[in-house]
Each structure stands twice: as structure tokens, then as C-alpha cells.
Design a protein around this motif. Sequence first.
Motif, short mmCIF file in Angstrom:
data_model
loop_
_atom_site.label_atom_id
_atom_site.label_comp_id
_atom_site.label_asym_id
_atom_site.label_seq_id
_atom_site.Cartn_x
_atom_site.Cartn_y
_atom_site.Cartn_z
N UNK A 1 0.84 -1.20 0.00
CA UNK A 1 0.00 0.00 0.00
C UNK A 1 0.87 1.25 0.00
N UNK A 2 0.48 2.23 -0.78
CA UNK A 2 1.21 3.50 -0.80
C UNK A 2 1.08 4.19 0.56
N UNK A 3 2.06 5.01 0.94
CA UNK A 3 1.95 5.78 2.18
C UNK A 3 0.67 6.59 2.21
N UNK A 4 0.26 7.00 3.40
CA UNK A 4 -1.06 7.63 3.59
C UNK A 4 -1.25 8.91 2.78
N UNK A 5 -0.17 9.61 2.51
CA UNK A 5 -0.30 10.85 1.75
C UNK A 5 -0.61 10.58 0.27
N UNK A 6 -0.46 9.32 -0.14
CA UNK A 6 -0.73 8.94 -1.52
C UNK A 6 -1.89 7.95 -1.53
N UNK A 7 -2.15 7.37 -2.68
CA UNK A 7 -3.21 6.37 -2.80
C UNK A 7 -2.77 5.33 -3.79
N UNK B 1 16.64 -3.61 -2.32
CA UNK B 1 15.24 -3.34 -2.59
C UNK B 1 15.13 -2.20 -3.60
N UNK B 2 14.38 -2.43 -4.66
CA UNK B 2 14.10 -1.39 -5.65
C UNK B 2 12.61 -1.14 -5.69
N UNK B 3 12.22 0.12 -5.90
CA UNK B 3 10.83 0.54 -5.74
C UNK B 3 10.39 1.37 -6.93
N UNK B 4 9.16 1.14 -7.39
CA UNK B 4 8.60 1.97 -8.46
C UNK B 4 8.52 3.42 -8.01
N UNK B 5 8.61 4.34 -8.96
CA UNK B 5 8.67 5.76 -8.60
C UNK B 5 7.33 6.32 -8.16
N UNK B 6 6.23 5.69 -8.56
CA UNK B 6 4.90 6.21 -8.20
C UNK B 6 3.94 5.05 -8.00
N UNK B 7 2.93 5.24 -7.14
CA UNK B 7 1.90 4.21 -6.98
C UNK B 7 0.95 4.20 -8.17
N UNK B 8 0.12 3.18 -8.24
CA UNK B 8 -0.90 3.11 -9.27
C UNK B 8 -2.22 2.66 -8.64
N UNK B 9 -3.31 3.02 -9.27
CA UNK B 9 -4.63 2.61 -8.80
C UNK B 9 -5.08 1.41 -9.62
N UNK B 10 -5.22 0.25 -9.00
CA UNK B 10 -5.66 -0.93 -9.74
C UNK B 10 -7.15 -0.86 -10.05
N UNK C 1 11.46 7.62 -4.98
CA UNK C 1 10.46 6.64 -5.37
C UNK C 1 9.24 6.74 -4.46
N UNK C 2 8.25 5.88 -4.68
CA UNK C 2 6.97 6.01 -3.98
C UNK C 2 7.07 5.78 -2.48
N UNK C 3 8.13 5.15 -2.00
CA UNK C 3 8.29 4.88 -0.57
C UNK C 3 9.42 5.69 0.06
N UNK C 4 9.92 6.69 -0.65
CA UNK C 4 11.08 7.46 -0.17
C UNK C 4 10.83 8.14 1.16
N UNK C 5 9.59 8.48 1.46
CA UNK C 5 9.30 9.21 2.70
C UNK C 5 9.27 8.31 3.93
#
Length: 213
Positions: A83-89, A116-125, A181-185
Motif C-alpha cells: 500500500x502506498x503511504x497515507x499521503x498517496x493512494x 530493494x528497488x521501488x517503483x517511482x509512483x503508486x498506481x490505482x488498480x 520513489x513512492x516509498x522514499x518518505x
Amino acid sequence: SLCLVNPEDGAAEVICEHVPFYIHFSAARSGRWVAWSGMHDEQGHGGVFVRRLPPSESRPVMVFNGCAEALAWGGDRLAMLVEAPRAQAGLVWAVWDPPATDDAPYVSTSGFFGSLSVARAPFLPSSEFRDRVLPFFDQFERRLRFWSPANDAVVYAERDTYSVWVQPFPRGVAAFSAARHALSDLVGADQQSAAAPEPWRLTEGTFACWSPT
């Protein structure tokens, strides 16, 4: 307990004696690794763990400090949907790679095992994926391939763009940039993870998987 059982004689080896609640797990087809994830309590504290097989020659190691929604092995590479961090979706793809050598220490100087490598942004399935696939992902993952045949990318569909995307996960730290990336924070993420390349759009669609051959 999570155990490895020999079907010929029924002998069992314990992989994890005290498993978290709501556990789901996945075994690498190579037979070298097993992974599991789940929450420790009702406050959402959980993790993703791996263990090299046979369990008598290793111990469990946490590779992500949070619960994953899905796990999928591509060779000895473990893809996670978190799950993306709370500030994202939305959901975020991340990939854990084991150490390059079998005799590598379990914990590096940075306090992390493997990379560990992480996508730069979340996506909405799509709603179909979240409602019908994600709760049973371990069953789908045994029959469908989300990993590319070369185990260097995953494929997924995004609801907002009605598009199928390919997210590259090239091997080796040198293949990654220093981008966020999407989890950098998350605490410690900068020292324990790297950004994967940008995804690229393949076509329109609401669901995607790779051909098995």
C-alpha cells in the motif's frame, strides 16, 4: 507455524514458528527461497520476511518493514505489492533481490539484507483486480505470470488511465538512478532502497499477465 514438509516421508522443517496474523506466503519455483507477509497486530504492524532453503541452514530475515498485499517470485527475485503511504493512494511495486553470493552476510553494513528497488509512483488498480484478484493473489500467482520471462519487469493495469503498464526492474544497483520513489518518505528508505526506472505504457486494458513461455 509455517513448515516445509517432505511429501515422501512426512518429515517437516519449521520455517517460521511464530507467524504473524493474516499471513500469506509464496515459495520460489527455484526451491531456494520462501517468503511470507502479514500483520503482527490489529494496528497494522507487519513485515515481509524471507528465508533461504533448507531452513536448517538459514534464519528468517525481514526485507520490508510493513505488510505486503501480494508476493510473486520471478526466479529468486521477490516482487511485492504494498500500500502506498497515507499521503498517496494506490499500490506500489517493489522488488527484493537476494545477495549476489550465497555466503553473503545476512545483514549488510546498512542493516539491510539484499537490495530493494521501488517503483517511482503508486498506481490505482481496477476494482476487479482489487476485489477479485488481490485477496486470492497467491492462487493467481501460481497460474499466471506477472513477471516478464526474463524476470526483469512486471506488468500491471491502471484504473485511471485504462492502460496496461510495464514496470522495469533491471538487475544490479548500477541500473538504478538516485531519483526518489513512492516509498522514499518512509523512515530509512533512502539508505535501504533505490528507485526503479520509469514504467512504460503498453496498451489499453484492465488486466494483464505475461505469456508463460
